[in-house]
Design a protein around this motif. Structure first.
Motif, PDB file in Angstrom:
ATOM      1  N   PRO A  35      32.385  65.364  35.363  1.00  0.00           N
ATOM      2  CA  PRO A  35      31.141  64.384  34.656  1.00  0.00           C
ATOM      3  C   PRO A  35      31.486  63.059  34.576  1.00  0.00           C
ATOM      4  O   PRO A  35      32.900  62.721  34.002  1.00  0.00           O
ATOM      5  CB  PRO A  35      30.835  65.417  33.677  1.00  0.00           C
ATOM      6  N   LEU A  36      30.713  62.194  34.399  1.00  0.00           N
ATOM      7  CA  LEU A  36      30.768  60.681  34.051  1.00  0.00           C
ATOM      8  C   LEU A  36      30.687  60.668  32.594  1.00  0.00           C
ATOM      9  O   LEU A  36      29.820  61.405  31.913  1.00  0.00           O
ATOM     10  CB  LEU A  36      29.664  59.904  34.941  1.00  0.00           C
ATOM     11  N   GLU A  37      31.332  60.124  31.815  1.00  0.00           N
ATOM     12  CA  GLU A  37      31.401  59.897  30.317  1.00  0.00           C
ATOM     13  C   GLU A  37      30.118  59.188  30.019  1.00  0.00           C
ATOM     14  O   GLU A  37      29.768  58.270  30.799  1.00  0.00           O
ATOM     15  CB  GLU A  37      32.906  59.028  29.958  1.00  0.00           C
ATOM     16  N   ASP A  38      29.596  59.678  28.785  1.00  0.00           N
ATOM     17  CA  ASP A  38      28.300  58.893  28.345  1.00  0.00           C
ATOM     18  C   ASP A  38      28.583  57.319  28.264  1.00  0.00           C
ATOM     19  O   ASP A  38      27.637  56.586  28.583  1.00  0.00           O
ATOM     20  CB  ASP A  38      28.022  59.424  26.812  1.00  0.00           C
ATOM     21  N   VAL A  54      20.520  57.716  38.292  1.00  0.00           N
ATOM     22  CA  VAL A  54      22.023  57.586  39.144  1.00  0.00           C
ATOM     23  C   VAL A  54      22.911  56.501  38.324  1.00  0.00           C
ATOM     24  O   VAL A  54      22.238  55.364  38.229  1.00  0.00           O
ATOM     25  CB  VAL A  54      21.707  57.380  40.592  1.00  0.00           C
ATOM     26  N   TRP A  55      24.122  56.729  38.208  1.00  0.00           N
ATOM     27  CA  TRP A  55      25.063  55.906  37.702  1.00  0.00           C
ATOM     28  C   TRP A  55      26.444  55.794  38.756  1.00  0.00           C
ATOM     29  O   TRP A  55      26.878  56.892  39.165  1.00  0.00           O
ATOM     30  CB  TRP A  55      25.428  56.059  36.348  1.00  0.00           C
ATOM     31  N   PHE A  67      35.490  55.069  43.654  1.00  0.00           N
ATOM     32  CA  PHE A  67      34.099  55.086  42.830  1.00  0.00           C
ATOM     33  C   PHE A  67      33.878  56.658  42.068  1.00  0.00           C
ATOM     34  O   PHE A  67      34.344  57.462  42.766  1.00  0.00           O
ATOM     35  CB  PHE A  67      32.975  54.635  43.318  1.00  0.00           C
ATOM     36  N   ARG A  68      33.149  56.550  41.122  1.00  0.00           N
ATOM     37  CA  ARG A  68      32.591  57.815  40.499  1.00  0.00           C
ATOM     38  C   ARG A  68      31.321  57.654  40.183  1.00  0.00           C
ATOM     39  O   ARG A  68      30.802  56.582  40.234  1.00  0.00           O
ATOM     40  CB  ARG A  68      33.301  58.145  39.426  1.00  0.00           C
ATOM     41  N   GLY A  69      30.414  58.689  40.158  1.00  0.00           N
ATOM     42  CA  GLY A  69      28.993  58.715  39.849  1.00  0.00           C
ATOM     43  C   GLY A  69      28.495  60.140  39.274  1.00  0.00           C
ATOM     44  O   GLY A  69      29.250  60.932  38.922  1.00  0.00           O
ATOM     45  N   GLU A  70      27.398  59.753  38.897  1.00  0.00           N
ATOM     46  CA  GLU A  70      26.783  60.724  38.207  1.00  0.00           C
ATOM     47  C   GLU A  70      25.130  60.811  38.360  1.00  0.00           C
ATOM     48  O   GLU A  70      24.590  59.789  38.661  1.00  0.00           O
ATOM     49  CB  GLU A  70      26.990  60.692  36.588  1.00  0.00           C
ATOM     50  N   SER A  71      24.538  61.939  38.028  1.00  0.00           N
ATOM     51  CA  SER A  71      23.061  61.943  38.388  1.00  0.00           C
ATOM     52  C   SER A  71      22.635  63.158  37.803  1.00  0.00           C
ATOM     53  O   SER A  71      23.253  64.193  37.312  1.00  0.00           O
ATOM     54  CB  SER A  71      22.471  62.166  39.944  1.00  0.00           C
ATOM     55  N   ASP A  72      21.299  62.881  37.083  1.00  0.00           N
ATOM     56  CA  ASP A  72      20.603  64.025  36.421  1.00  0.00           C
ATOM     57  C   ASP A  72      19.947  65.161  37.344  1.00  0.00           C
ATOM     58  O   ASP A  72      19.606  66.402  36.875  1.00  0.00           O
ATOM     59  CB  ASP A  72      19.775  63.713  35.241  1.00  0.00           C
ATOM     60  N   ALA A  73      20.172  64.905  38.627  1.00  0.00           N
ATOM     61  CA  ALA A  73      19.405  65.770  39.693  1.00  0.00           C
ATOM     62  C   ALA A  73      20.730  66.378  40.406  1.00  0.00           C
ATOM     63  O   ALA A  73      21.592  65.639  40.779  1.00  0.00           O
ATOM     64  CB  ALA A  73      18.703  65.190  40.634  1.00  0.00           C
TER      65      ALA A  73
END
Length: 136
Positions: A35-38, A54-55, A67-73
């Motif tokens: 997970p990507l840190e807050d 999306v980040w 790169f790293r990334g995160e999404s709520d979906a």
């Protein structure tokens, strides 16, 4: 030549018989990402044009793009994992040369994503390409 991790993904997709299995595999790839840190989920790393949150957090060390990334979906998180397989650890100078549409087409993604998801995927690819271009 695509990233070896992406070539491995293409091979995996060839063994999966139907889109349901491929879809599930993409989701599992997303679940496997750290997970990507807050603190990294900020407006500067947020990708506009995605229906989901999306980040993307690029990092360039020397001439290597990661790169790293995160999404709520979950499916979008999986799509980020697919993009990591395509772009991660590539020379910055090669990022703009990767034909993302053609490479992703090898997975059959173009035919099985909603218009919103396809637009979001294009927005993520564009962010990656812009970041690499600005570093060149």
């Amino acid at each position: 030549m695509a990233n070896p991790d992406f070539e491995e993904l293409v091979e995996t997709f060839e063994f999966l018989d139907d889109w349901e299995d491929r879809y599930r595999h993409v989701i599992d790839m997303g679940k496997a990402m750290d997970p990507l840190e807050d603190a990294l989920r900020v407006p500067a790393t947020k990708v506009d044009g995605c229906a989901s949150q999306v980040w993307l957090v690029p990092k360039i060390e020397g001439d290597v793009f990661t790169f790293r990334g995160e999404s709520d979906a979950m499916i979008v998180r999986g799509l980020i994992a697919v993009l990591v397989a395509l772009y991660d650890n590539q020379p910055v100078s090669e990022i703009g040369k990767i034909d993302a549409a053609a490479e992703l087409g090898r997975l059959g993604l173009n035919d099985h994503l909603s218009a919103q998801r396809s637009n979001g995927l294009r927005a993520m690819v564009e962010r990656i390409r812009e970041t690499a271009a600005s570093a060149s």
